[in-house]
Enzyme design. Structure first.
Site, PDB file in Angstrom:
ATOM      1  N   GLY A 290       0.806  -1.202   0.000  1.00  0.00           N
ATOM      2  CA  GLY A 290       0.000   0.000   0.000  1.00  0.00           C
ATOM      3  C   GLY A 290       0.844   1.258   0.000  1.00  0.00           C
ATOM      4  O   GLY A 290       1.982   1.267  -0.473  1.00  0.00           O
ATOM      5  N   HIS A 291       0.270   2.323   0.547  1.00  0.00           N
ATOM      6  CA  HIS A 291       0.909   3.638   0.512  1.00  0.00           C
ATOM      7  C   HIS A 291       2.258   3.632   1.233  1.00  0.00           C
ATOM      8  O   HIS A 291       3.269   4.081   0.685  1.00  0.00           O
ATOM      9  CB  HIS A 291      -0.028   4.655   1.159  1.00  0.00           C
ATOM     10  CG  HIS A 291       0.459   6.066   1.122  1.00  0.00           C
ATOM     11  ND1 HIS A 291       0.562   6.795  -0.034  1.00  0.00           N
ATOM     12  CD2 HIS A 291       0.877   6.895   2.121  1.00  0.00           C
ATOM     13  CE1 HIS A 291       1.010   8.009   0.233  1.00  0.00           C
ATOM     14  NE2 HIS A 291       1.213   8.096   1.534  1.00  0.00           N
TER      15      HIS A 291
END
Length: 321
Positions: A290-291
């Protein structure tokens, strides 16, 4: 014992490798040290590691984190490179003056970090751009193109194609901030702080809950709502600058490595792929993360960086900054 026997034993241990050595001398170049200095009247904290005569990598952090987010990456890079990781004003261990005393714009943050690098006499560097670190880094690059040796981008957006669905609500806030206080409420909430780490991962067990607990505690400090609201509003200037940044990349063609958490809902994978249009020679790696891709892909990202940097500095010679 006969001196020749002693000498043979020592030589044997050396040839056998460090596992056989009785008392190997540990390397200290990868040890992180912690510093504070004043830049334009603001106390700035930074982490530093690695040999100072080696090529420098400057790690620029994102929201709502700090240079602490690089604590596991720094030792892996610092065995070969000089690493600097500052906290922006309003973040981490750096001062957080009120918006009345310090204008929280990305122009101003970039100016402060640029001044820090000048104060430390770091005039040649590779920039690592992540999240908020990207607009700060791009401003520094445009101001001093001759100083950039290479570019590493990790979920640092510079393209409209990279903006996820949530940015439509933020755009409404930009258009009329007073009409959309709920956008700021959501942006600074505990749930959003936690979700920034966990969204897009299939391995939540590798994420340290202290990360979002500490970040939310920081966001809950007096004055932080005003600071972060000002920066969220100013983020519109970054989107407006995308075309200029892209033109700069096309013109200067810096050696570039893009490592991107492909499941990031904020800066989506299309933002990584978009770099290819302006940097056809860029190395682009989409990772199953993810981020905050470093939370679960730290070793993989470090290996990609070390391989990329070895191509830029093939003999790894000492290089004065």
């Amino acid at each position: 014992m006969n001196p020749r026997t002693v000498g043979a034993a020592i030589l044997g241990m050396a040839l056998a490798g460090p596992a056989m050595a009785a008392s190997p001398i540990p390397s200290t170049t990868a040890t992180t040290t912690y510093h504070r200095t004043e830049v334009d009247g603001v106390g700035i904290f930074y982490r530093e590691a690695g040999p100072k005569d080696a090529p420098t990598i400057v790690l620029l952090h994102g929201f709502p984190s700090s240079s602490r987010g690089y604590s596991t990456l720094i030792p892996l890079l610092a065995t070969r490179y000089h690493v600097i990781a500052p906290d922006f004003p309003g973040f981490g261990q750096s001062d957080a003056p009120s918006p009345a005393a310090y204008s929280y714009t990305f122009d101003h943050l970039a100016g402060t970090i640029d001044a820090l690098l000048a104060q430390l006499e770091i005039t040649r560097y590779t920039l690592y751009l992540f999240d908020y670190g990207a607009p700060i880094g791009y401003r520094i690059m445009l101001a001093h193109p001759e100083r950039l040796q290479a570019l590493i981008v990790q979920n640092g957006n510079a393209y409209h194609a990279g903006l996820g669905a949530k940015w439509a609500k933020i755009a409404a806030f930009w258009a009329d901030p007073k009409a959309h206080p709920e956008v700021v409420d959501a942006f600074l909430s505990f749930d959003a702080t936690k979700e920034r780490h966990l969204a897009g991962t299939s391995h939540p067990e590798v994420y340290d809950p202290d990360s979002w607990d500490d970040e939310f505690a920081h966001l809950s400090r007096p004055g932080q709502r005003e600071i972060q609201t000002a920066l969220l509003y100013d983020y519109r200037t970054n989107v407006a600058s995308y075309a200029a940044w892209q033109a700069w990349l096309r013109h200067h063609r810096p050696p570039t490595l893009v490592v991107w958490g492909a499941n990031d809902p904020s800066f989506i994978a299309a933002g990584a792929k978009a770099y290819r249009a302006d940097l056809p020679d860029a190395e682009i790696h989409l990772l199953d993360a993810g981020h905050f891709a470093l939370d679960e892909k730290n070793d993989e990202i470090a290996a990609l960086i070390l391989a990329f940097m070895a191509k830029q500095f093939p003999a790894d010679p000492p290089a004065k900054n």
